[in-house]
Scaffold this motif. Structure first.
Motif, PDB file in Angstrom:
ATOM      1  N   TRP A 157     -40.109 -26.255  59.178  1.00 16.76           N
ATOM      2  CA  TRP A 157     -40.373 -25.663  57.859  1.00 16.76           C
ATOM      3  C   TRP A 157     -39.461 -24.471  57.595  1.00 16.76           C
ATOM      4  O   TRP A 157     -38.926 -24.320  56.483  1.00 16.76           O
ATOM      5  N   LEU A 158     -39.275 -23.611  58.584  1.00 12.45           N
ATOM      6  CA  LEU A 158     -38.400 -22.446  58.420  1.00 12.45           C
ATOM      7  C   LEU A 158     -36.972 -22.860  58.077  1.00 12.45           C
ATOM      8  O   LEU A 158     -36.344 -22.299  57.171  1.00 12.45           O
ATOM      9  N   LEU A 159     -36.475 -23.857  58.777  1.00 11.51           N
ATOM     10  CA  LEU A 159     -35.098 -24.298  58.532  1.00 11.51           C
ATOM     11  C   LEU A 159     -34.983 -25.021  57.195  1.00 11.51           C
ATOM     12  O   LEU A 159     -33.956 -24.925  56.513  1.00 11.51           O
ATOM     13  N   GLY A 160     -36.027 -25.759  56.829  1.00 13.42           N
ATOM     14  CA  GLY A 160     -36.035 -26.379  55.509  1.00 13.42           C
ATOM     15  C   GLY A 160     -36.031 -25.336  54.403  1.00 13.42           C
ATOM     16  O   GLY A 160     -35.376 -25.514  53.365  1.00 13.42           O
ATOM     17  N   THR A 161     -36.740 -24.244  54.635  1.00 12.93           N
ATOM     18  CA  THR A 161     -36.752 -23.136  53.677  1.00 12.93           C
ATOM     19  C   THR A 161     -35.376 -22.500  53.576  1.00 12.93           C
ATOM     20  O   THR A 161     -34.913 -22.136  52.478  1.00 12.93           O
ATOM     21  N   ALA A 162     -34.696 -22.365  54.710  1.00  8.71           N
ATOM     22  CA  ALA A 162     -33.333 -21.826  54.705  1.00  8.71           C
ATOM     23  C   ALA A 162     -32.405 -22.733  53.902  1.00  8.71           C
ATOM     24  O   ALA A 162     -31.566 -22.262  53.126  1.00  8.71           O
ATOM     25  N   THR A 163     -32.563 -24.036  54.077  1.00  8.73           N
ATOM     26  CA  THR A 163     -31.739 -24.990  53.333  1.00  8.73           C
ATOM     27  C   THR A 163     -31.979 -24.864  51.831  1.00  8.73           C
ATOM     28  O   THR A 163     -31.048 -24.998  51.027  1.00  8.73           O
ATOM     29  N   LYS A 164     -33.227 -24.588  51.465  1.00  2.55           N
ATOM     30  CA  LYS A 164     -33.583 -24.482  50.046  1.00  2.55           C
ATOM     31  C   LYS A 164     -33.062 -23.203  49.402  1.00  2.55           C
ATOM     32  O   LYS A 164     -32.578 -23.228  48.256  1.00  2.55           O
ATOM     33  N   PRO A 204     -27.151 -20.547  50.925  1.00  3.58           N
ATOM     34  CA  PRO A 204     -25.975 -21.404  50.765  1.00  3.58           C
ATOM     35  C   PRO A 204     -25.823 -22.350  51.959  1.00  3.58           C
ATOM     36  O   PRO A 204     -26.300 -22.062  53.064  1.00  3.58           O
ATOM     37  N   ALA A 205     -25.152 -23.456  51.738  1.00  3.14           N
ATOM     38  CA  ALA A 205     -25.029 -24.491  52.770  1.00  3.14           C
ATOM     39  C   ALA A 205     -24.420 -23.948  54.058  1.00  3.14           C
ATOM     40  O   ALA A 205     -24.865 -24.304  55.160  1.00  3.14           O
ATOM     41  N   HIS A 206     -23.413 -23.073  53.953  1.00  6.33           N
ATOM     42  CA  HIS A 206     -22.740 -22.591  55.168  1.00  6.33           C
ATOM     43  C   HIS A 206     -23.682 -21.762  56.046  1.00  6.33           C
ATOM     44  O   HIS A 206     -23.597 -21.797  57.276  1.00  6.33           O
ATOM     45  N   SER A 207     -24.602 -21.023  55.414  1.00  2.83           N
ATOM     46  CA  SER A 207     -25.574 -20.241  56.191  1.00  2.83           C
ATOM     47  C   SER A 207     -26.643 -21.144  56.797  1.00  2.83           C
ATOM     48  O   SER A 207     -27.035 -20.976  57.960  1.00  2.83           O
ATOM     49  N   ALA A 208     -27.110 -22.102  56.013  1.00  2.00           N
ATOM     50  CA  ALA A 208     -28.147 -23.007  56.504  1.00  2.00           C
ATOM     51  C   ALA A 208     -27.640 -23.874  57.642  1.00  2.00           C
ATOM     52  O   ALA A 208     -28.328 -24.062  58.653  1.00  2.00           O
ATOM     53  N   VAL A 209     -26.416 -24.392  57.517  1.00  2.00           N
ATOM     54  CA  VAL A 209     -25.902 -25.292  58.554  1.00  2.00           C
ATOM     55  C   VAL A 209     -25.677 -24.545  59.864  1.00  2.00           C
ATOM     56  O   VAL A 209     -25.797 -25.123  60.952  1.00  2.00           O
ATOM     57  N   THR A 210     -25.368 -23.253  59.786  1.00  2.00           N
ATOM     58  CA  THR A 210     -25.233 -22.447  61.000  1.00  2.00           C
ATOM     59  C   THR A 210     -26.565 -22.377  61.745  1.00  2.00           C
ATOM     60  O   THR A 210     -26.614 -22.493  62.982  1.00  2.00           O
ATOM     61  N   LEU A 238     -29.853 -35.041  61.224  1.00  2.00           N
ATOM     62  CA  LEU A 238     -29.830 -35.518  59.840  1.00  2.00           C
ATOM     63  C   LEU A 238     -29.567 -34.365  58.871  1.00  2.00           C
ATOM     64  O   LEU A 238     -28.789 -34.507  57.913  1.00  2.00           O
ATOM     65  N   ALA A 239     -30.194 -33.229  59.121  1.00  2.00           N
ATOM     66  CA  ALA A 239     -29.990 -32.067  58.245  1.00  2.00           C
ATOM     67  C   ALA A 239     -28.548 -31.569  58.317  1.00  2.00           C
ATOM     68  O   ALA A 239     -27.943 -31.242  57.289  1.00  2.00           O
ATOM     69  N   ILE A 240     -27.977 -31.514  59.522  1.00  2.00           N
ATOM     70  CA  ILE A 240     -26.588 -31.068  59.676  1.00  2.00           C
ATOM     71  C   ILE A 240     -25.645 -32.015  58.954  1.00  2.00           C
ATOM     72  O   ILE A 240     -24.706 -31.586  58.266  1.00  2.00           O
ATOM     73  N   GLU A 241     -25.891 -33.317  59.089  1.00  2.00           N
ATOM     74  CA  GLU A 241     -25.028 -34.298  58.421  1.00  2.00           C
ATOM     75  C   GLU A 241     -25.094 -34.159  56.907  1.00  2.00           C
ATOM     76  O   GLU A 241     -24.071 -34.236  56.216  1.00  2.00           O
ATOM     77  N   ARG A 242     -26.286 -33.945  56.384  1.00  2.00           N
ATOM     78  CA  ARG A 242     -26.428 -33.797  54.936  1.00  2.00           C
ATOM     79  C   ARG A 242     -25.715 -32.547  54.441  1.00  2.00           C
ATOM     80  O   ARG A 242     -25.018 -32.571  53.421  1.00  2.00           O
ATOM     81  N   LEU A 243     -25.900 -31.448  55.155  1.00  2.00           N
ATOM     82  CA  LEU A 243     -25.279 -30.193  54.730  1.00  2.00           C
ATOM     83  C   LEU A 243     -23.773 -30.198  54.925  1.00  2.00           C
ATOM     84  O   LEU A 243     -23.050 -29.460  54.241  1.00  2.00           O
ATOM     85  N   SER A 244     -23.280 -31.014  55.869  1.00  2.00           N
ATOM     86  CA  SER A 244     -21.846 -31.054  56.160  1.00  2.00           C
ATOM     87  C   SER A 244     -21.120 -32.145  55.392  1.00  2.00           C
ATOM     88  O   SER A 244     -19.911 -32.289  55.535  1.00  2.00           O
ATOM     89  N   SER A 245     -21.857 -32.929  54.599  1.00  2.00           N
ATOM     90  CA  SER A 245     -21.219 -34.010  53.850  1.00  2.00           C
ATOM     91  C   SER A 245     -20.375 -33.422  52.734  1.00  2.00           C
ATOM     92  O   SER A 245     -20.480 -32.254  52.376  1.00  2.00           O
ATOM     93  N   ASN A 246     -19.534 -34.287  52.147  1.00  2.00           N
ATOM     94  CA  ASN A 246     -18.610 -33.791  51.126  1.00  2.00           C
ATOM     95  C   ASN A 246     -19.238 -33.704  49.743  1.00  2.00           C
ATOM     96  O   ASN A 246     -18.541 -33.469  48.759  1.00  2.00           O
ATOM     97  N   GLY A 247     -20.554 -33.931  49.686  1.00  2.00           N
ATOM     98  CA  GLY A 247     -21.235 -33.723  48.413  1.00  2.00           C
ATOM     99  C   GLY A 247     -21.453 -34.976  47.604  1.00  2.00           C
ATOM    100  O   GLY A 247     -22.206 -34.971  46.637  1.00  2.00           O
ATOM    101  N   ASP A 248     -20.805 -36.086  47.960  1.00  2.00           N
ATOM    102  CA  ASP A 248     -20.994 -37.309  47.192  1.00  2.00           C
ATOM    103  C   ASP A 248     -21.893 -38.299  47.921  1.00  2.00           C
ATOM    104  O   ASP A 248     -21.963 -39.473  47.581  1.00  2.00           O
ATOM    105  N   GLY A 249     -22.558 -37.795  48.993  1.00  2.14           N
ATOM    106  CA  GLY A 249     -23.484 -38.663  49.709  1.00  2.14           C
ATOM    107  C   GLY A 249     -22.843 -39.452  50.823  1.00  2.14           C
ATOM    108  O   GLY A 249     -23.527 -40.125  51.583  1.00  2.14           O
TER     109      GLY A 249
END
Length: 387
Positions: free
Chosen positions: A146-153, A156-162, A193-204
């Motif tokens: 939950w904490l990491l999901g909140t960070a993702t929400k 910014p992506a670069h902070s969340a992925v770290t 899965l979360a890292i892959e989503r945050l590291s994707s190029n934005g088009d899925g």
């Protein structure tokens, strides 16, 4: 309670002295008082319809959860408090102090988001001692998620992925302590899965981008299997990765066949090492299931896989499993595999000469002798296979 030799909670030395019992009674009394205090604060005020989200209450939840992390209601209350604090920080109009502004600027974040990041890191840190002591407590893993999901929400992506990458390091350490902790394996899949989503190029598209971790994760399963063959979670994760792995490699027919042969070789070596390990047979059954186009639960590795190809693999694996009987005549998993694969072989190759019904009846008799408690199951199998 223990699971495969690893205690759910760190073991403690039992001391039945009167002094120890008095100390335990005192701890119980203190715990009950603490629980009542926290629960009372969580009750809705009839007049203002608001809960006590103060720092004092938050500290009390920390004390209570440190003593009893299985108290999931308090975890829910803790999250309500944190949600309130995050919303307050993000909506704050007041200018930050010079020190806070400098720290936020160094982190590349607005001051409000930097404060939320610090709060999340602090709570993640609070959980580490609990996770070490209670590595199989659902609610600790759930709260980290939950904490990491909140960070993702909120960040910014670069902070969340770290944060998520740091979490992958943590879960690797936890699995190093207990490589078969299925809580850790399930959490690892969520983190990846979360890292892959945050590291994707934005088009899925993740399969060919820098966010694709399927190769590294597949290598991780190999490493964990080599350190402990009896690791059902690692074998299971490996089976989930295979379809994506072949897709990301753009594997052609030849490459797929070589890959499948290599997997059969890997699991066969493991089975010869310990044919009594059920987790190994599950993976072997998975590989066999990929050969059947009718099986919707196992994505095919070979595309296409015709009847001739199926018959070839079934003949080979039946022969290999037969050889395992030498020195392991009391292993019921071998007989079960022989019956299952032989039945499928006769469906594909009706006039096949590699298996006879008489031989299958013999394997079934052995099963009945080894495992008489499942006589009903063996009768059903006999009827189903026409033996």
């Amino acid at each position: 309670m223990q699971s495969h030799g690893i205690p759910r909670v760190a073991a403690t030395t039992l001391d039945k002295s009167e002094q120890a019992r008095n100390k335990e009674r005192k701890q119980i009394t203190q715990y009950q008082a603490l629980e009542k205090d926290v629960v009372d604060r969580a009750e809705l005020d009839a007049q203002v319809k608001a809960k006590d989200y103060s720092d004092a209450t938050f500290r009390l939840t920390s004390q209570l959860l440190t003593q009893n992390p299985e108290y999931y209601t308090i975890w829910n209350y803790r999250r309500l408090i944190l949600q309130h604090v995050f919303a307050r920080e993000l909506a704050a109009d007041e200018a930050p102090s010079e020190q806070d502004a400098a720290a936020a600027d160094k982190a590349g974040l607005p001051p409000a988001q930097h404060e939320v990041l610090l709060l999340i890191k602090e709570d993640l840190q609070f959980l580490i001692p609990l996770l070490k002591q209670y590595p199989k407590c659902y609610w600790i893993w759930n709260h980290r998620s939950w904490l990491l999901g909140t960070a993702t929400k909120h960040l910014p992506a670069h902070s969340a992925v770290t944060l998520w990458h740091a979490e992958l390091g943590l879960v690797s350490k936890m699995l190093g302590l207990d490589s078969r902790n299925f809580h850790g394996w399930g959490y690892r899949r969520e983190v990846v899965l979360a890292i892959e989503r945050l590291s994707s190029n934005g088009d899925g598209e993740k399969e060919s981008g820098s966010g694709n971790m399927v190769e590294s994760e597949f290598a991780y399963t190999t490493k964990m299997i080599q350190s402990n063959l009896s690791n059902f979670s690692a074998w299971h994760y490996r089976s989930q990765l295979i379809p994506r792995l072949l897709s990301s490699r753009n594997a052609d027919t030849k490459t797929r066949q070589e890959f499948l042969d290599a997997e059969f070789e890997l699991i066969t070596r493991a089975l010869y090492t310990d044919p009594y390990d059920q987790s190994l047979w599950f993976y072997h059954q998975y590989l066999m299931a990929t050969l059947s186009p009718a099986n919707k639960q196992a994505e095919p590795v070979l595309e296409p896989c015709g009847r001739a190809e199926q018959a070839r693999y079934l003949e080979r694996e039946i022969g290999s499993v037969r050889e395992m009987l030498e020195g392991a005549e009391d292993c019921k998993y071998i007989y079960q595999a022989l019956l299952e694969y032989s039945g499928r072989y006769l469906e594909v190759e009706a006039e096949g000469e590699k298996v006879t019904l008489e031989e299958m009846r013999g394997w079934l008799r052995e099963l009945r002798g080894i495992d008489p408690l499942r006589e009903g199951r063996w009768r059903d199998l006999e009827r189903k296979m026409g033996l």
